[in-house]
Write a protein that holds these residues in place. Structure first.
Motif, PDB file in Angstrom:
ATOM      1  N   THR A   4       0.857  -1.190   0.000  1.00  0.00           N
ATOM      2  CA  THR A   4       0.000   0.000   0.000  1.00  0.00           C
ATOM      3  C   THR A   4       0.888   1.233   0.000  1.00  0.00           C
ATOM      4  O   THR A   4       1.833   1.325   0.797  1.00  0.00           O
ATOM      5  N   ARG A   7      -0.418   8.199  -1.156  1.00  0.00           N
ATOM      6  CA  ARG A   7      -0.004   9.295  -2.054  1.00  0.00           C
ATOM      7  C   ARG A   7      -0.792  10.570  -1.768  1.00  0.00           C
ATOM      8  O   ARG A   7      -2.012  10.515  -1.526  1.00  0.00           O
ATOM      9  N   GLU A  15      -4.363   9.650  -0.259  1.00  0.00           N
ATOM     10  CA  GLU A  15      -5.194   8.468  -0.547  1.00  0.00           C
ATOM     11  C   GLU A  15      -4.293   7.242  -0.599  1.00  0.00           C
ATOM     12  O   GLU A  15      -3.144   7.312  -1.044  1.00  0.00           O
ATOM     13  N   SER A  16      -4.849   6.100  -0.177  1.00  0.00           N
ATOM     14  CA  SER A  16      -4.058   4.865  -0.250  1.00  0.00           C
ATOM     15  C   SER A  16      -4.334   4.167  -1.574  1.00  0.00           C
ATOM     16  O   SER A  16      -5.438   4.249  -2.124  1.00  0.00           O
ATOM     17  N   GLU A  17      -3.310   3.514  -2.063  1.00  0.00           N
ATOM     18  CA  GLU A  17      -3.443   2.792  -3.333  1.00  0.00           C
ATOM     19  C   GLU A  17      -2.644   1.501  -3.235  1.00  0.00           C
ATOM     20  O   GLU A  17      -1.538   1.502  -2.684  1.00  0.00           O
ATOM     21  N   SER A  19      -0.385  -1.515  -4.665  1.00  0.00           N
ATOM     22  CA  SER A  19       0.551  -1.722  -5.774  1.00  0.00           C
ATOM     23  C   SER A  19       1.196  -3.090  -5.570  1.00  0.00           C
ATOM     24  O   SER A  19       1.071  -3.686  -4.489  1.00  0.00           O
TER      25      SER A  19
END
Ligand SMILES: NC(=O)C1=CN([C@@H]2O[C@H](COP(=O)(O)OP(=O)(O)OC[C@H]3O[C@@H](n4cnc5c(N)ncnc54)[C@H](OP(=O)(O)O)[C@@H]3O)[C@@H](O)[C@H]2O)C=CC1
Ligand SMILES: O=C(CO)[C@H](O)[C@H](O)COP(=O)(O)O
Ligand SMILES: [Zn+2]
Length: 341
Positions: A4, A7, A15-17, A19
């Motif tokens: 995670t 960004r 916000e979390s994303e 990857s």
């Protein structure tokens, strides 16, 4: 492996994303533990950089000062659990003359590509440096900032003439504190004078020979070389004040970051034959040499611990925002996020 990344998508919004991390590559996987906030991060978080810069660089994970623990190294150079500092500068080429932190092709974390606000960071192995035992985690967290001063002082030593009776440092914040502390350690015979605005900040510079308010500098005071550690519009006023008080043929290091061009008294640069040079960021070798210096001078680490400011435990995005807000409101010192993710 699922990761995670946190960004900044627009000023004040993280916000979390998810990857994916390739565990079959050569990267050393590091779990960040202590992340320290730099003014550069705040310029993105608060949105004080020009809109076109924000448009180009965001979304991006912030933070370029951090330590962590190795969770996996496919080559076995680092043990699982080993404490390491992560180097944000990532050179893409080698050059015999230009240092890695000045190559225009180098990438710098949290300034164009993702920084350390992640659950796991996949690091190129030459960007990972072991932290020696016994170094305070909170001080180790801002090794990058100290390496900037370390690098600037090496540059000074190479460029400046040998008369170093009086060295002047402009600024009373973290960078000025670190730069003047390292100068005093490196050149104990030199007098180190601080030029600042705030009594309560300059009181902390106990190792300095003298401190002066910038609006009450004795007329006949002279310095041999100067360091600007101020930034913003103060970069210009402080560089011009250094030009006024410096002896001919002295060197001036500019370290503060300004968003706008600043007017400089070039006439007196010419008349005094001065050298004005910039110093920015640092190399992986600067980190390695600095950590060795910490081992040899543990008292420096003790001094540095006096600028540990806010310590914020971070479990959620709300905690991250709280850390940036606490940092912007602080009176001084470094804000460290203890990454409990
Ligand atoms: N070159 C590099 O690689 C790096 C550069 N930097 C940059 O260095 C700069 C300083 O960083 P940092 O110490 O963390 O910042 P701070 O804001 O904590 O410190 C600057 C201090 O200088 C004071 N000041 C303002 N004007 C003057 C002046 N004319 N003369 C003397 N002091 C003055 C400020 O007071 P007040 O707040 O009241 O204005 C403040 O207390 C920033 O621009 C930062 O981005 C940081 C890291 C690395
Ligand atoms: O803090 C710094 C290094 O420690 C530099 O000031 C920072 O890298 C500047 O980056 P940007 O161009 O993104 O403001
Ligand atoms: Zn920085």
């Amino acid at each position: 492996m699922l990761n995670t990344v946190y960004r900044l998508v627009e000023p004040r919004r993280i916000e979390s994303e998810f990857s994916d991390i390739d565990v079959n590559g050569d990267s050393v996987l590091v779990r960040p533990t202590h992340l320290s906030i730099c003014n550069a991060d705040q310029r993105y978080f608060q949105g004080t950089r020009p809109p076109e810069v924000l448009k180009k660089k965001l979304p991006m994970a912030l933070i370029h000062e951090a330590i962590g623990k190795v969770i996996y190294d496919p080559a076995g150079d680092f043990e699982p659990g080993q404490k390491v500092v992560m180097v944000p500068n990532t050179p893409m080429e080698e050059d015999d003359i230009v240092a890695e932190n000045y190559l225009r092709s180098s990438k710098f974390r949290a300034s164009g590509f993702d920084g350390f606000m992640q659950d796991i960071v996949a690091m190129r192995r030459d960007r990972v440096v072991a932290v020696p035992d016994g170094i305070d985690d909170y001080v180790a967290a801002f090794t990058e900032l100290v390496s900037v001063s370390y690098h600037a002082i090496n540059r000074f030593d190479r460029k400046a003439h040998g008369r170093r009776n009086v060295l002047g440092v402009w600024g009373d914040g973290n960078l000025a504190f670190i730069t003047s502390l390292l100068l005093k350690k490196r050149f104990p015979e030199s007098k180190v004078y601080i030029f600042g605005k705030h009594e309560y900040k300059m009181d902390d510079f106990a190792f300095a020979d003298e401190t002066f308010f910038i609006d009450a500098i004795p007329e006949d005071l002279r310095i041999d070389h100067g360091f600007e550690c101020v930034g913003k519009a103060g970069s210009g006023t402080s560089i011009n004040q250094i030009i006024d008080y410096i002896n001919p043929e002295g060197c001036i290091a500019a370290l503060g970051v300004s968003e706008d061009p600043v007017p400089i008294n070039t006439r007196m640069i010419l008349e005094k034959g001065l050298t004005l040079y910039g110093s920015s960021r640092s190399s992986a070798d600067d980190f390695r040499h600095l950590l060795q210096f910490y081992k040899e001078h543990p008292e420096v680490v003790d001094y540095l611990s006096s600028i540990i400011g806010e310590i914020v435990e971070v479990r959620t995005i709300k905690d991250m925002t709280h850390a940036f807000d606490a940092d912007i409101q602080k009176h001084g010192g470094k804000t460290v996020m203890v990454w409990k993710k």
